[in-house]
Structures are given as structure tokens and as C-alpha cells.
Design an enzyme around this catalytic site. Structure first.
Site, short mmCIF file in Angstrom:
data_model
loop_
_atom_site.label_atom_id
_atom_site.label_comp_id
_atom_site.label_asym_id
_atom_site.label_seq_id
_atom_site.Cartn_x
_atom_site.Cartn_y
_atom_site.Cartn_z
CG HIS B 54 9.81 -34.15 -6.47
ND1 HIS B 54 8.86 -33.21 -6.74
CD2 HIS B 54 10.44 -33.71 -5.34
CE1 HIS B 54 8.90 -32.25 -5.83
NE2 HIS B 54 9.86 -32.54 -4.97
CG ASP B 148 10.17 -29.28 -4.77
OD1 ASP B 148 8.97 -29.04 -4.87
OD2 ASP B 148 10.65 -30.06 -3.95
CG ASP B 301 8.21 -34.10 -2.37
OD1 ASP B 301 9.40 -33.76 -2.25
OD2 ASP B 301 7.26 -33.37 -2.01
CG HIS B 305 12.93 -33.58 7.20
ND1 HIS B 305 13.57 -32.40 6.88
CD2 HIS B 305 11.84 -33.64 6.39
CE1 HIS B 305 12.89 -31.78 5.92
NE2 HIS B 305 11.84 -32.52 5.59
ZN LIG Z 1 7.71 -29.42 -3.58
#
Ligand SMILES: [Zn+2]
Lengths: 311, 426, 183
Positions: B54, B148, B301, B305
Site C-alpha cells: 500500500h 483506495d 499507506d 503531500h
Molecule cells: Zn485508504
């Protein structure tokens, strides 16, 4: 005091100092003193991202009466509405030499961010942030309560205040629940379960879903504004049902002890959370709250800007 | 070809040994081995190269936040040899063309295996299935499908996706978030959100979707993967589903193992993430779930940014935090040091199991002679203060800024070649 | 601020203070020609208490009450920014007001003169007195502004290192003036 971001920033002694200071400032006004000098040469910026003419005017009057230079920076028609970030606006204000920024913002925590992100060096006063807090409103409410219940002296030890309405979305309720307890009062929150915040059981307040049962032992009832947009979000079935279960009308007001007062932070929805005859009754101190707002905001600005920066 | 020897390293935390790497594979394991380049493994553990199921690499579309190159470098620095690039790029990775583009970029960079994840629905919109088969058959050979960032919330759409991917041994990785219960949500719904006046993201919004999905997976006999599970209730549901024999796997992120929602009291948007940081009880439950195997894997994850999306007020900030470079230190801190996982189990949760779920061939293999040389050498005994300006990722939104974390990746080998040596990109 | 201090040396005791105030009362009456347009304004906290006592003594001598109030000067101080924001103290203006009155300001200790300068500014916000005079219990010297007292209870030459402590019944339970030396 460097900033005022949350009612929880204030100890009992801090809060009493604000109220006592406000009292002296109110007395100066009553004695006909127009302008007081302590913020001469200081610049206060009113940075308002929400329309709230009454709060902005209250802060503006407070700053001007203390001889501060005031810059009003409202979101409409400014670079803010053109998408400028809070950070860039803050850097601009810093360059302009703002000694304090009074901020009203729709996003909870924006004043906290402004005070702690390192964008500006001055003080920050939270004039209402999202559904978080509105500490000067709580201070002016405490001032009003103290004037009526404690002859304008000391704290609110032993007083009992019911806060009624949309507690979930109310920054006034959050700040008052903390400040009134800091000052020794006990607080009862009254709302339909849908409008109680998660974790309200940890706030130290009594929680009730029944307004009729919540009135006979209180010293004051504080009615919260119900936003029209809540009505379409299934928080309660209809405005009529809300009003009949949680609105303060004359019948309910008569259940209150004879000395108890009725408060509202304004603007009111007459006929919704408060009936017109209650709002205009002799037990309503709503107009007084507005007047006290200027004195309390003067006190906050004086305590933040009236001394050295380090305190 | 250059040969490498990692000296005196504790393989899976066991006895010290030397590992010799030649021609892309583990050539020998023993003592007194020699090679052209020697890596001092004293005090370190050797694990199979980590596999992240992920990862948000942001390319194409948000190259200001991360690229396949910078993300691959960050992955290598964290000890990873494979990452799964999530589909929520711009354009969305919902066609064979986009997934092949990402896959080729990964091949060019050649620091980790970049395995594209395909979108489940066109444009992540939840209304029409993307061409899952075409993506599976493309050069990228997609096996993991996920919307996702968004939840496949429509029950029929989820059912069809679960069924459809069976044809090519795919798996649907669900971002479990009931949308109506989380409208405008900013943080975990709990005591802290009530106090801070931030709109809550209730645990039930995750648990309700997971409960539905495991029942759907059971009904249609499909393989389901649950992304970034974050609540105690979710752990219970997965435990129940596995006991029932449902073919479900689950992941937890390092940040959900580490943080509780009280850090939000700072209103610092670096802590804004989706799903949100939860309570102490949730953290304890996901740690226990990872320890007992209810939760199969750790996945980062990693969500880079640009500064302007975090240097703002909370509500305006983007969700997500970076995680590739700190993942192993966090797992060391939260799981190994407290005795919840052995290093062999860490190898399972961060390499073997994710490689298996993603059907990543030749990754997650045992550290034995003949295996492809995907190896991370990790020193768990160095405390490092995280300095966001020194991260390799193109973004600085690590939530661990200023935190002291235990451990450092000393070396990473990818296909027998060092991508990291002496703690720096090779 | 912490000072290591020698034991305090009492320079005025309760009787001394009372006598000094009595003498001040007579001087005020004499110099204001009967005190009929007089308003006494004390500077809180101890100056305000001394003002009440002085007004009472004058009233007792004259047989008629003397208007007496308190004047907080905090917001008018020129050293406001040098310390954390200070609590405000009450200002009370007698019903007669101060417009056209002969105002006698009362403070406990006259030192740099800055408090009195602030008091003159504060006073002017409330009206235009006919004249302003100054009465102090102790004048310890070290003026930094061209200000002098019209009525002085006791001149007390001091060093800058010394601290003059005025204690009054109303606040401290005892009437005395002492000198402490910071070492
Ligand atoms: Zn997610």
C-alpha cells in the site's frame, strides 16, 4: 497571557482576573472615559473568515477604546476569497506588524494553528473557530452571570447553569462548559441525544434530554442557536418538534426559580429555540450580554497586549 | 560481477552468520565468507526485502508530491524491495495503459519492484467496473485492485468485483469507509473529537464495511484484502471471519500501531490521515491482532503531500502521511521491543505475507542459498531523531518529525545489487 | 524578583503615621483656605487608603465631609510594556466629580514621580480640576521627572538599593513604614 485560544487556557485565577479587569474597564466607560491609552501604538487585526458583524464590531470597539490601531481583514472581497491560504494571509499580517490577530474561522483549530505554526509572532485571540470554541463569548457570559448572581465579585462557585440546544455544533457550549466549571459553577447540558457530542460524559457536566426537568433548580438558562441547516440532516424531525421539546417559552420560564436569568449568545431564532416573550422578558439579559462583550474583549486585549510580550 | 558479503548479521534475528551475494542470488551462508564489497552486519538483523502492499507514488499527476523515482528511493531507504503503487493517481490507474506506464517507470528506476494496483471502478467513482482483466493481462500483471482513498461502498459493485477478479487470481483491497457515516469527517470520533469540535470518523464506519465485505467474500468464495484496518472492532471481525474460514487478509499501518488520536490536540495536520488515528484501546487491539496473525501484514499507506497541503489549518489539509522510511523502526518500536513479534515474524508480516497476497513472484522468499537476493540489513539498536528535511521522499509530511525512533536500515539489496549502503542510497 | 534583605528598619510606626496624617490634614486646610472646594483622590492601593484617612481627618477638623475617591493609573503608566500586564484597580470618582475642584492626589511613597505623571494623565480623562496638589506619606527622593509634593508626611533620604515598605492596617494588618536594603 500570550494567546486566548480555548477556555481551557484559563485557570480560575486567570478567568477571575479577566472578569475583574473587564469590570474596571466597564467602570471607566460608565465614568465617561472615552479612550483608554494602554494599547497606543499596538496593531490589532480582525481576521474574519465568517460573517459575524456583531462579534467583529465588538472586538473593533474594544480595541479602539484601548487606543489600538485596528485593521479589519474580512474574507469577503479580499485576497482570502481569492483562495489565499491562511499561512500566506498570516505572513502578510506579520509583515504589517500585527501585534495581535483576532480570528474568526469556520475551521476548528485554525486559531490554534495560527498561534503555533510559526507564521506570526503576535498574540492570537480566538473569536470563534468552527464547532470548537468561542472563549470570549464564554467570558462575557461568565461576566454577565457574575454580575447577576454574585454581585460582580469573585467566581461562580455553587452556581447552576443549564446550556440548552445544539451542544454538538456549538462553540459557545464548549467554551462555557469549560469556563463555568473552572469558575466553580455546575453545568447541565440539555439537548436531544443527536445533538450531544460523542464523549460528553467526560466533560464533567450533567447531561439531560429533558428540558422540562432541567429548569427548577437553575440560576441561569443559556439557550443555543439552532442552525437552520441542521433541520435537513435528521438531527431532529421538524422545527416544530424541536421547538416544542427544547424551546424556551413562557410556560417553561415560569418553572425556573424567580431569580434565574435567561441568556442567549445571539443571533436568536425567535420562535425556534426561544419564544419572543421570553427573549423580551425582564429575566432576559441578552442585550446586557452584548454590552458586556465589549468590556470583556477589552480586558482580554489589555491582558494580552498591555504588558510585555513575555509573561 | 561484483560480489557482496554481509558479515556477522543475525539472520531473522537468529545466530550471526555471513551472507554472500553473487549473480543476484544468495550464493552462500556461513562464516568467514569473502567478497568484493563487505557490509558490516554486526549488531544488525537481516530480513528478506520488505514488500509494501500500500504505497502512494503519486505519479502520474502529482509529481510535486512524489515520483516513481523518489518513492522508489524512499522505499529502498526503508528496506523495501517491492511496493504496490496505489491507483488514485491522475489519471486514475483504471486502464491497462496507465498501469503499464507506472510499471515501466518502475522498471526504469529499477530500485524496487513497482507493482501497480488497478482501480476497481472507473475513475474510482464506484459506478462502473474498470477493465480489471485488461490490467491483469497487461505487462504490469496487476493482481491487487483497489479504489483506495475511496470505499467500494455499493454492495453490488463490491460483490461483482470480488467475483470477477477470481478469474485471474486477483484480490480486491478495500478501503473500508462507509461514506454517509463519514461525511466531512476529520478525525476519529471519540472524546477528543468532541472536545476539539472536529467532525468524527466513527469506528463503526470502518467495521460495518468490513463486516459486509467478509460476508460477501464468504458468499461468493472470493479473496478479500482489508486495507489499513484501524479499530479494535475491525480486529474482532477479521478474527471471526478467519475462524469461519473466510479468505480474508488484513493490513495495519505503522502509524496506527504507533499513534493515538490525542496527538490531534495539536491541530497539526501532519497527523491528519484516513482512516484516522484511533484510541489507545484500538492501538492495543491492532498490535495484538498483528501479533496473533489476525492481521496479516504491515503496509505503510505512504501518502506524500506537498508542503502547502499540510502547512494550513486542519480542515483544509490533505489526509495522509509518509511512512516508507520509518516503517521498520516503528515495527521495531511497537512490536519487536515489547516482545509481540520476533524478527522472523516481522519477515512474515512485512515481506513473505504481503508478497503472497500481492502475488509478487520472487519476493518474500526465505533467506537461503539460491533465493533471489532481496535483503534488508537493519540495525535495531540505533536511536535516530527523525528530521523531515533529511527524508528521501519528495514530501516532508512525516508524522514522526522530532520523534526518536529505534533503528536504521544499514543496507538494502534488490536483485543482488545494493540500493542502500551505509545507510545512504547506493 | 528576589532580594536578600537585611532585617527591616522601622522608620514610622502607627503613631508616627497617624501624627503625620493629622499634620497633613492641617496643612491641606491651611493651604486650601478651608478646604471647601477640595476633593481627595488616592492612588490605589495604599494611596487610596491613606486618602480615606486624610479625608476623614480633614472632615473631623472642619466638621463637614470631604469628597474622596480613588484613581487607578495603571493604564497610564509609561512602563506598562516593561512588565506583564498588570491587574487594574478601581477608580471611583466622588459624585461632585473633579471638574473645577481642587484635587489633592494622595500616594504612599513619592519616588521617581512617574506614578504621579500617570495620575495627572488619568485625572485629565475625568475632567479639568481647578488645581491639582500632591500629598505623600513618604518622599524618598530620586525623582526622574520635575514633580514635587505639596504635602509630605516624612522626608526619608534613601539609597537606590533600599526598599521602602509602607504597610497599612487596611491591607497589611499593621501601620508602619520600614526600610529594607537589598544586598
Ligand atoms: Zn485508504
Amino acid at each position: 497571557m500570550k494567546h486566548l485560544l480555548s477556555a481551557s487556557d484559563l485557570s480560575r485565577d486567570d478567568a477571575v482576573l479577566v472578569l475583574d479587569t473587564a469590570k474596571q474597564l466597564a467602570a471607566a466607560t460608565a465614568q465617561g472615559v472615552g479612550k483608554l491609552p494602554p494599547l497606543r501604538g499596538r496593531t490589532v487585526v480582525n481576521l474574519f473568515y465568517e460573517d459575524s458583524t456583531r462579534t467583529r464590531i465588538s472586538f473593533e470597539a474594544a480595541a479602539k477604546r484601548l487606543s489600538a490601531d485596528v485593521i479589519n481583514f474580512s474574507a469577503k472581497g479580499s485576497s482570502v476569497s481569492k483562495g489565499e491560504s491562511l499561512k500566506d494571509t498570516a505572513l502578510t499580517l506579520e509583515a504589517m506588524g500585527a501585534d495581535a490577530v483576532v480570528i474568526r474561522h469556520p475551521s476548528s483549530g485554525a486559531p490554534h494553528r495560527l498561534a503555533t505554526a510559526g507564521w506570526i509572532s503576535g498574540g492570537v485571540v480566538n473569536a470563534g473557530d468552527g464547532t470548537h470554541e468561542h472563549p470570549t463569548q464564554a467570558l462575557l457570559d461568565a461576566y454577565t452571570l457574575r454580575a447577576h448572581l454574585r454581585n460582580g465579585e469573585g467566581d461562580l462557585q455553587g452556581a447552576k447553569v443549564a446550556i440548552v440546544g445544539d451542544v454538538l455544533h456549538s462553540r459557545v457550549a464548549r467554551s462555557n462548559a469549560q469556563l463555568l466549571q473552572t469558575l466553580g459553577a455546575s453545568v447541565r447540558l440539555v439537548a436531544p441525544p443527536t445533538l450531544m457530542p460523542f464523549g460528553v460524559d467526560t466533560w464533567g457536566c450533567e447531561v439531560s434530554y429533558d428540558l422540562d426537568d432541567s429548569l427548577n433548580d437553575v440560576d441561569a438558562v443559556m439557550m443555543l442557536r439552532v442552525q437552520r441547516e441542521r433541520m435537513n440532516a435528521a438531527y431532529f424531525p421538524t422545527a416544530h418538534e424541536y421547538s416544542s421539546r427544547y424551546g424556551l417559552n413562557a410556560t417553561r420560564m415560569n418553572k425556573m426559580p424567580s431569580h434565574a436569568i435567561v441568556m442567549h449568545p445571539g443571533p436568536m431564532n425567535r420562535g425556534m429555540e426561544i419564544s419572543a416573550d421570553v427573549a423580551d422578558s425582564s429575566r432576559s439579559v441578552i442585550v446586557e450580554q452584548v454590552a458586556n462583550g465589549v468590556s470583556v474583549r477589552m480586558a482580554v486585549l489589555y491582558l494580552i497586549l498591555g504588558g510585555t510580550e513575555m509573561s | 560481477m561484483t560480489t557482496y558479503v554481509i558479515k556477522d548479521v543475525a539472520i531473522l534475528g537468529g545466530a550471526e552468520s555471513d551472507i554472500k551475494i553473487a549473480d543476484g542470488v544468495i550464493a552462500a551462508i556461513g562464516s568467514g565468507l569473502t567478497g568484493d564489497v563487505v557490509v558490516n552486519g554486526k549488531g544488525c538483523v537481516a530480513l528478506p526485502g520488505l514488500v509494501d502492499l500500500h504505497t502512494h507514488l503519486r505519479e502520474p499527476g502529482r509529481e510535486d508530491a512524489e515520483t516513481v523515482l523518489s518513492g522508489s528511493q524512499a522505499a529502498a531507504m526503508g528496506g523495501f524491495t517491492s511496493v504496490h503503487a496505489m491507483a488514485n493517481t491522475n489519471p486514475v490507474a483504471d486502464t491497462a495503459g496507465v498501469v503499464e506506464q507506472v510499471w515501466r517507470l518502475g522498471q526504469q528506476v529499477n530500485l524496487v519492484d513497482v507493482r501497480p494496483v488497478g482501480a476497481v471502478t472507473v475513475g474510482l467513482e464506484g459506478t462502473a467496473l474498470a477493465e480489471l482483466g485488461a490490467m491483469a493481462e497487461s505487462a504490469a500483471a496487476v493482481r491487487v485492485f483497489s479504489d483506495d482513498g475511496k470505499c467500494v461502498h455499493d454492495s453490488v459493485m463490491m460483490r461483482r468485483a470480488l467475483e470477477y477478479v477470481k478469474a485471474f487470481d486477483g484480490v480486491v483491497a478495500q478501503h473500508a469507509q462507509e461514506p454517509r457515516l463519514t461525511e466531512g469527517a476529520q478525525m476519529n470520533e471519540g472524546v477528543i473529537s468532541g472536545k476539539l469540535g472536529l467532525t468524527g470518523w466513527p469506528a463503526v464506519a470502518e467495521e460495518a464495511i468490513i463486516a459486509r465485505d467478509v460476508l460477501l467474500a464468504e458468499h461468493v468464495g472470493s479473496r478479500l484484502h482489508v486495507c489499513h484496518l484501524s479499530t479494535a472492532g475491525s480486529v474482532d471481525i477479521i478474527r471471526w471471519a478467519k475462524a469461519r474460514g473466510i479468505n480474508v487478509t488484513a493490513e495495519v499501518t505503522p502509524h496506527h500501531l504507533y499513534f493515538t488520536d490525542d496527538v490531534v490536540e495539536t491541530y497539526n495536520p501532519v497527523f491528519k490521515v484516513n482512516p484516522p488515528l484511533r484510541t489507545r484501546a484500538d492501538v492495543e487491539a491492532v498490535r495484538a491482532g498483528l501479533a496473533d496473525g489476525t492481521i496479516d501484514i504491515v503496509a505503510t499507506d505512504h501518502a506524500p503531500h506537498p508542503a502547502e497541503d499540510k502547512d494550513c489549518e486542519w480542515a483544509a489539509a490533505a489526509f495522509g502521511m509518509t511512512g516508507l522510511e520509518s516503517a521498520l523502526a516503528i515495527v521495531n518500536d511497537t512490536m519487536v521491543k515489547p516482545g509481540l513479534l520476533t524478527w522472523a515474524q516481522v519477515a512474515d508480516r512485512m515481506s513473505i505475507a504481503p508478497a503472497h497476497i500481492g502475488r509478487v513472484l520472487d519476493q518474500g522468499q526465505p533467506l537461503e542459498v539460491g533465493s533471489p537476493a532481496h535483503i534488508v540489513v537493519f540495525n535495531p539498536n540505533i536511536d535516530i531523531e527523525v528530521d523531515p528535511t533529511r527524508t528521501v521522499s519528495a514530501s516532508r509530511n512525516t508524522p514522526y518529525a522530532g520523534y526518536v525512533l529505534p533503528g536504521k536500515v544499514v543496507a538494502t539489496f534488490y536483485r543482488g545489487r545494493p540500493t542502500v549502503l551505509d545507510g545512504a542510497l547506493a | 524578583m528576589t532580594h536578600d534583605v537585611e532585617p527591616a528598619r522601622v522608620v514610622l510606626d502607627s503613631d508616627d503615621i497617624s501624627r503625620a496624617l493629622t499634620r497633613l490634614a492641617h496643612e491641606v486646610i491651611e493651604r486650601t483656605h478651608g478646604a471647601d472646594n477640595l476633593t481627595i483622590m488616592g492612588i490605589p492601593t495604599r494611596g487610596a487608603s491613606l486618602a480615606v484617612r486624610l479625608a476623614d481627618k480633614i472632615a473631623a477638623i472642619q466638621g463637614s465631609p470631604v469628597p474622596c475617591g480613588a484613581l487607578d493609573v495603571t493604564m497610564y503608566r509609561d512602563d506598562l510594556r516593561m512588565r506583564p500586564a498588570r491587574a487594574l484597580l478601581p477608580t471611583t470618582i466622588p459624585p461632585e466629580g473633579i471638574e473645577g475642584r481642587l484635587v489633592v492626589l494622595v500616594d504612599d511613597v513619592l519616588f521617581s514621580g512617574r506614578t504621579i505623571r500617570a495620575a495627572l494623565d488619568a485625572l485629565s480623562e475625568h475632567g479639568r480640576p481647578q488645581a491639582v496638589q500632591l500629598a505623600v506619606l513618604v518622599d524618598r527622593g530620586h525623582r526622574e521627572l520635575p514633580i514635587r509634593a505639596d504635602y509630605v508626611g516624612k522626608n526619608l533620604p534613601t539609597s537606590n538599593l533600599e526598599i521602602v515598605q509602607v504597610r497599612l492596617r487596611e491591607h497589611d494588618g499593621v501601620d508602619e513604614v520600614s526600610i529594607e536594603r537589598a544586598v
